[in-house]
Structures are given as C-alpha cells and as structure tokens.
Design an enzyme around this catalytic site. Structure first.
Site, PDB file in Angstrom:
ATOM      1  N   ILE A  60       0.872  -1.169   0.000  1.00  0.00           N
ATOM      2  CA  ILE A  60       0.000   0.000   0.000  1.00  0.00           C
ATOM      3  C   ILE A  60       0.911   1.221   0.000  1.00  0.00           C
ATOM      4  O   ILE A  60       1.802   1.330   0.851  1.00  0.00           O
ATOM      5  CB  ILE A  60      -0.926   0.044   1.238  1.00  0.00           C
ATOM      6  CG1 ILE A  60      -1.806  -1.206   1.292  1.00  0.00           C
ATOM      7  CG2 ILE A  60      -1.795   1.288   1.209  1.00  0.00           C
ATOM      8  CD1 ILE A  60      -1.387  -2.178   2.341  1.00  0.00           C
ATOM      9  N   HIS A 117      10.065   6.266  -1.377  1.00  0.00           N
ATOM     10  CA  HIS A 117       8.598   6.314  -1.438  1.00  0.00           C
ATOM     11  C   HIS A 117       8.080   5.262  -0.461  1.00  0.00           C
ATOM     12  O   HIS A 117       8.135   4.061  -0.738  1.00  0.00           O
ATOM     13  CB  HIS A 117       8.108   6.013  -2.855  1.00  0.00           C
ATOM     14  CG  HIS A 117       6.689   6.394  -3.109  1.00  0.00           C
ATOM     15  ND1 HIS A 117       6.313   7.061  -4.253  1.00  0.00           N
ATOM     16  CD2 HIS A 117       5.567   6.217  -2.393  1.00  0.00           C
ATOM     17  CE1 HIS A 117       4.999   7.263  -4.220  1.00  0.00           C
ATOM     18  NE2 HIS A 117       4.524   6.749  -3.097  1.00  0.00           N
ATOM     19  N   LEU A 118       7.596   5.723   0.686  1.00  0.00           N
ATOM     20  CA  LEU A 118       7.201   4.756   1.707  1.00  0.00           C
ATOM     21  C   LEU A 118       6.031   3.909   1.243  1.00  0.00           C
ATOM     22  O   LEU A 118       5.241   4.312   0.391  1.00  0.00           O
ATOM     23  CB  LEU A 118       6.929   5.441   3.047  1.00  0.00           C
ATOM     24  CG  LEU A 118       5.754   6.385   3.203  1.00  0.00           C
ATOM     25  CD1 LEU A 118       4.478   5.619   3.525  1.00  0.00           C
ATOM     26  CD2 LEU A 118       6.046   7.338   4.334  1.00  0.00           C
ATOM     27  N   HIS A 119       5.971   2.706   1.800  1.00  0.00           N
ATOM     28  CA  HIS A 119       4.921   1.750   1.440  1.00  0.00           C
ATOM     29  C   HIS A 119       4.811   0.704   2.531  1.00  0.00           C
ATOM     30  O   HIS A 119       5.786   0.370   3.193  1.00  0.00           O
ATOM     31  CB  HIS A 119       5.200   1.098   0.079  1.00  0.00           C
ATOM     32  CG  HIS A 119       6.556   0.493  -0.037  1.00  0.00           C
ATOM     33  ND1 HIS A 119       7.708   1.248  -0.205  1.00  0.00           N
ATOM     34  CD2 HIS A 119       6.970  -0.798   0.004  1.00  0.00           C
ATOM     35  CE1 HIS A 119       8.756   0.448  -0.274  1.00  0.00           C
ATOM     36  NE2 HIS A 119       8.338  -0.807  -0.135  1.00  0.00           N
ATOM     37  N   MET A 120       3.614   0.201   2.710  1.00  0.00           N
ATOM     38  CA  MET A 120       3.317  -0.834   3.697  1.00  0.00           C
ATOM     39  C   MET A 120       3.269  -2.181   2.987  1.00  0.00           C
ATOM     40  O   MET A 120       2.640  -2.302   1.936  1.00  0.00           O
ATOM     41  CB  MET A 120       1.958  -0.550   4.339  1.00  0.00           C
ATOM     42  CG  MET A 120       1.520  -1.560   5.375  1.00  0.00           C
ATOM     43  SD  MET A 120       2.329  -1.317   6.945  1.00  0.00           S
ATOM     44  CE  MET A 120       1.486   0.157   7.524  1.00  0.00           C
TER      45      MET A 120
END
Length: 164
Positions: A60, A117-120
């Site tokens: 996500i 670009h952060l993401h889970m």
C-alpha cells in the site's frame, strides 16, 4: 548468530534500476492489471509486489512521493491503515492464510528496497511456507503465477466490496 538466507531475492537485487520511482509510475490508471495495481483509493493505492515473498504479497503506497512517515497527511495515514486492514480481509478471502507479516522499512539502512517512497507490506503466511528450497536449491516456491494471484485477489476485492 543465526543467518537468514534469501537467495531468491537476487532476482530483485540484480534487476537494473529504471529511472524514476516505481510507485510514482503506477499512478496513471491506464493498465492496472499490467502494473499489478489492484485498488485505487483517494490518497493511496494497493499493488502486488513484483518480487513477492509469498503469493499475494501486497503493498500500500500513497500517491504522493514521500519517504517521510511523520509527514503523511491525516488523510493519507487513515487511508493507508484502512487499506492495510482491507488487504488482510481480501487476502483472507482469496488465499486463507494462517497469518500475516505487515510492516514498513523506513530508509535503506532499515532494509527498504525503495527508500524514497514509503509503502506498507502485507505478506500472507502459511504454516510451513518456509522450507529447504530457498537454501538448498536457491529457489523460492510460489505455487501460483503472479497474474493468477492477481486475478484471485481481484475476485476477492469484488466479493469483499469497498474498504471500510
């Protein structure tokens, strides 16, 4: 000290880095299936990992290019957690896993392959899904093709309805 061997990750490590951010290039909704995008929210989207740890490995990410978790807007934070919960529900419908790994690696030193670009990550897990194959044969066994998993997850999204 124990060692965790993950030789199947070499396929990811050895891929030439393309210019630009892999998440930012996913924002146009031209061909979501080809880009492995499963769901688009207002502030964040859900996509499959091209180099999954297990079938159904989802990510996500906010549309906005940022590596700053503290700097996320309230709307981005809320939607990211809502979509994380939704991914667990959808993966449960699609694959019936025994458990999940959920988390972020913030920064390259913390293990982020895409640090800017952060993401889970949401990774479904099954009892016995780690075995001798990656260590002995340098092979990660994924029982379903990437687009086979995509179709199963998309079907589960249709069954589950919109995130709540």
């Amino acid at each position: 000290m124990e060692k965790l061997w993950a030789p199947w990750r070499m396929a990811y490590i050895e891929v030439p880095q393309s210019p630009g951010c892999v998440f930012c290039t996913k924002t146009p909704a031209e061909d979501d299936r080809e880009q492995l995008v499963l769901y688009r929210g207002e502030h964040c989207f859900v996509l499959m990992n091209l180099f999954p740890y297990n079938n159904g490995h989802l990510m996500i990410a906010p549309y906005r290019h940022t590596a700053d978790l503290v700097g996320l807007t309230a709307e981005e934070q809320t939607e990211m957690m809502t979509l994380t919960r939704y991914c667990v529900r959808v993966l449960g419908e699609a694959f019936h896993p025994d458990a999940y790994n959920i988390g972020m690696n913030l920064g390259r030193v913390a293990g982020a392959g895409i640090a800017d670009h952060l993401h889970m990550h949401v990774v479904p897990r099954w009892n016995g899904d780690t075995n001798f194959m990656p260590v002995i044969a340098e092979t990660k066994v994924l029982p379903d093709a990437l687009y086979g998993s995509y179709d199963k997850i998309l079907d589960a999204i249709r069954k589950c309805g919109a995130p709540q």
